[in-house]
Every structure is written in structure tokens, then in C-alpha cells.
Design a protein around this motif. Sequence first.
Motif, PDB file in Angstrom:
ATOM      1  N   VAL A 106       0.744  -1.473  -0.231  1.00 55.83           N
ATOM      2  CA  VAL A 106      -0.071  -0.166   0.583  1.00 55.83           C
ATOM      3  C   VAL A 106       0.160   1.346  -0.147  1.00 55.83           C
ATOM      4  O   VAL A 106       1.982   0.979  -0.016  1.00 55.83           O
ATOM      5  N   GLY A 107       0.056   2.066  -0.422  1.00 57.84           N
ATOM      6  CA  GLY A 107       0.790   3.627  -0.193  1.00 57.84           C
ATOM      7  C   GLY A 107      -0.100   4.562  -1.315  1.00 57.84           C
ATOM      8  O   GLY A 107      -0.755   4.032  -1.832  1.00 57.84           O
ATOM      9  N   GLU A 108       0.434   5.695  -1.298  1.00 57.73           N
ATOM     10  CA  GLU A 108       0.483   6.590  -2.232  1.00 57.73           C
ATOM     11  C   GLU A 108       0.153   6.767  -3.733  1.00 57.73           C
ATOM     12  O   GLU A 108       1.369   5.893  -3.753  1.00 57.73           O
ATOM     13  N   SER A 109      -0.393   7.096  -4.833  1.00 58.07           N
ATOM     14  CA  SER A 109      -0.071   6.809  -5.707  1.00 58.07           C
ATOM     15  C   SER A 109       1.280   7.775  -6.128  1.00 58.07           C
ATOM     16  O   SER A 109       1.822   8.501  -5.904  1.00 58.07           O
ATOM     17  N   GLY A 110       2.249   6.846  -6.806  1.00 50.83           N
ATOM     18  CA  GLY A 110       3.382   7.556  -7.511  1.00 50.83           C
ATOM     19  C   GLY A 110       5.047   6.628  -6.590  1.00 50.83           C
ATOM     20  O   GLY A 110       5.423   7.027  -6.308  1.00 50.83           O
ATOM     21  N   CYS A 111       3.872   5.993  -5.316  1.00 53.76           N
ATOM     22  CA  CYS A 111       5.502   5.562  -4.577  1.00 53.76           C
ATOM     23  C   CYS A 111       6.243   4.463  -4.856  1.00 53.76           C
ATOM     24  O   CYS A 111       6.447   3.884  -4.300  1.00 53.76           O
ATOM     25  N   GLY A 112       5.484   3.333  -6.111  1.00 56.75           N
ATOM     26  CA  GLY A 112       6.575   2.282  -6.973  1.00 56.75           C
ATOM     27  C   GLY A 112       5.875   1.278  -6.530  1.00 56.75           C
ATOM     28  O   GLY A 112       6.360   0.231  -6.690  1.00 56.75           O
ATOM     29  N   LYS A 113       4.637   1.310  -6.052  1.00 56.61           N
ATOM     30  CA  LYS A 113       3.597  -0.131  -5.783  1.00 56.61           C
ATOM     31  C   LYS A 113       3.916  -0.903  -7.695  1.00 56.61           C
ATOM     32  O   LYS A 113       4.124  -2.171  -7.520  1.00 56.61           O
TER      33      LYS A 113
END
Length: 347
Positions: free
Chosen positions: A56-63
Motif C-alpha cells: 500500500v501507499g500513495e499513488s507514485g510510491c512505486g507499487k
Amino acid sequence: MSTAHPKNAERASAVPGTPVLSVRDLSVSFRSDTRTVHAVDSLSYEVAAGEVLAIVGESGCGKSVTSMAVMGLLPPTATVTGSVRLGGRELAGATEKELSAVRGKDLAMIFQEPMTSLNPVLTIGRQIGEVLRRHQGLSRKEAGERAVELLALVGIPAPERRVAEYPHQLSGGMRQRVMIAIAVACDPAVLIADEPTTALDVTVQAGILEVLQSLRERLGTAIVLITHDLGVVADAADRVLVMYAGRAVEQASADELFTAPRHPYTRGLLSAVLRPGQEGKRRLPEIPGLVPSLTAQPDACTFAARCTHADERCGTARPALTPDTGHRVACWHPVAATAPAHEEAAR
């Protein structure tokens, strides 16, 4: 007609807790004529048979970049370092021929947008049958029969009729189920689900999560669930990896992460979740500031500029994930485990 593949019994017997996918020190950068973007920085995780790991993480974090790197689907402008092991097989640095033999068979992916991932001029049955004919050597007739079984497996009604239809004739939820059917056609050891419930209403979303849960129980498949929806994480995940600016900042079981998050960023994400009964009663808090530029990965905490707990050390030294004790956090000033879970990290 049976919906079980002969391999299912063998796959379901995989020993829970045995890592089937191991990612170590994975880094991904993209180069252009003017700059280099460091999308993923020394990321490590593993997922066991029958386990759901949420990233999980914000958009653009590399997921999503992480998942594409694991699948070997990044463009030539990408530079990938580190290790990606599927069972005992090293995928990092493998040739396209070697990866093609693995993708769809042992390692499969559900992409974000089924309408653009499915071929609009081919029938559903033909698109499912393609992977079966390639990896299992089935005849056209056998692949067609198996396609019907797979559509039934993922909960699509009247599968005998749907195999002859085209993607535009199906609803968004059905197209997503078709993507799942293609991904699990060969009973992969690992299934990567990249935002599988994006843009779907809550009823359809619940159905998709139910399908994934059923598949992991029937097939023993390990699932890497990539999402920014913490509600989906709470419903489906066993463990959670939180990413920020290309780095892992916290890893824990889902229960522990939701009850006692320790990284200020994780607490900020959780404090921004709307809870039942709070509608209209308060303004949802937000994490101040912006995600940092990924043109450089500093030897410092990348969240420091947005964190109320940051001090000089945070801006000059990079915190590492704490030793593997179950709940790991990369922070110089982690929040006490006994602090209230609803405490806001950013004010």
C-alpha cells in the motif's frame, strides 16, 4: 462440469508459511536524456504459499513499478537491480524467453484496467484459451472447455455463453473476473493483483475480493495485492508492506498494522480513512506537503519534510527497517506501539 484443474490438489497442499516469492534489494530507475528517476529503492519482501501480502501507499510510491519489475515487463529505459526468486528460480536478469515460460504459468498478474488489457477484437474464450494452449498444450476444443470452467470458477453466470462474447459486451466487474480467470488459468504459484477493485462499486468490489479469497483457499496461491484502498487491505490481507517514495517504511501483520501502526506516514494514512458514523462530523486530516521528487534517493528519511516528529538526524541519515521481529519500521522516531491507533501523525 468440474471447476477444478487436476493440478489444484497438488497446489493446495503447498505448506503455508513457505516463501514462494522472495524479493531482495530490488531497485528500479528510469533514465531519459535529461534525468534519472529512482522509482524503487532497495525493496525487500517475501510472500508464502496461501498468503495475501498487501502493498500500500500513495499513488507514485512505486507499487505498480515493483510488480512490473517482478514480472519482467518494464521498458528498456528501466534499470533493475536486486534479486527476484520464484521458488528456487532467479528471475532477475533472465532472458525474455525464460520469462515468457514463467509468466502466465507460475507467475501471473491481474492488471489495473481490464478494458485496456483485454483485446477488444477477440472473444473471451479465445483470450483465456491462449494461455492454456501455450503453457499446457491443450487443443482448441480442450482450451474452450477449460475456459468455460474458469469463468464458472470466478463466478461469471452463463459461462457457456460468455466465452463467445467480446469484452465490450461485459460489465466492468465481469471483465475484471475474466482477467482473474486468465491469470489463474494455469494455477500459478504467485498471483499479483494490481488494483483489482479500482473504479468498481462496493458490491462488485466485494465480489472480486471473495473470488480472490476463494482462489487462494482452493489453489493455495500466494497473492500480492497492490492497492491504495485500506478497506480492501483490512478485508483481504494477512500482512501489509507500506511504501513511501519507493521505499518500504513499515511491514506488519494486517491486524497489528491497523491496531498499532508505528510509522508516522502509516498513521497519517489511517487517520485519513473515513470511519462509520463520522460522516460530516470532522474534516479528514491530510498529510501536509508533497511526495518528494524521485530524481534522487537521499541518504535520509524521505518522509522527514512532511513529518511532525522529524529532527536533524532524520534529514541526514537514512533509517533502516528494524530487525525482522514481525513488525518492522524504518523510522528514527517510531510512534510507541501503545499509542492510540487513531492518533494523527500529521496535523
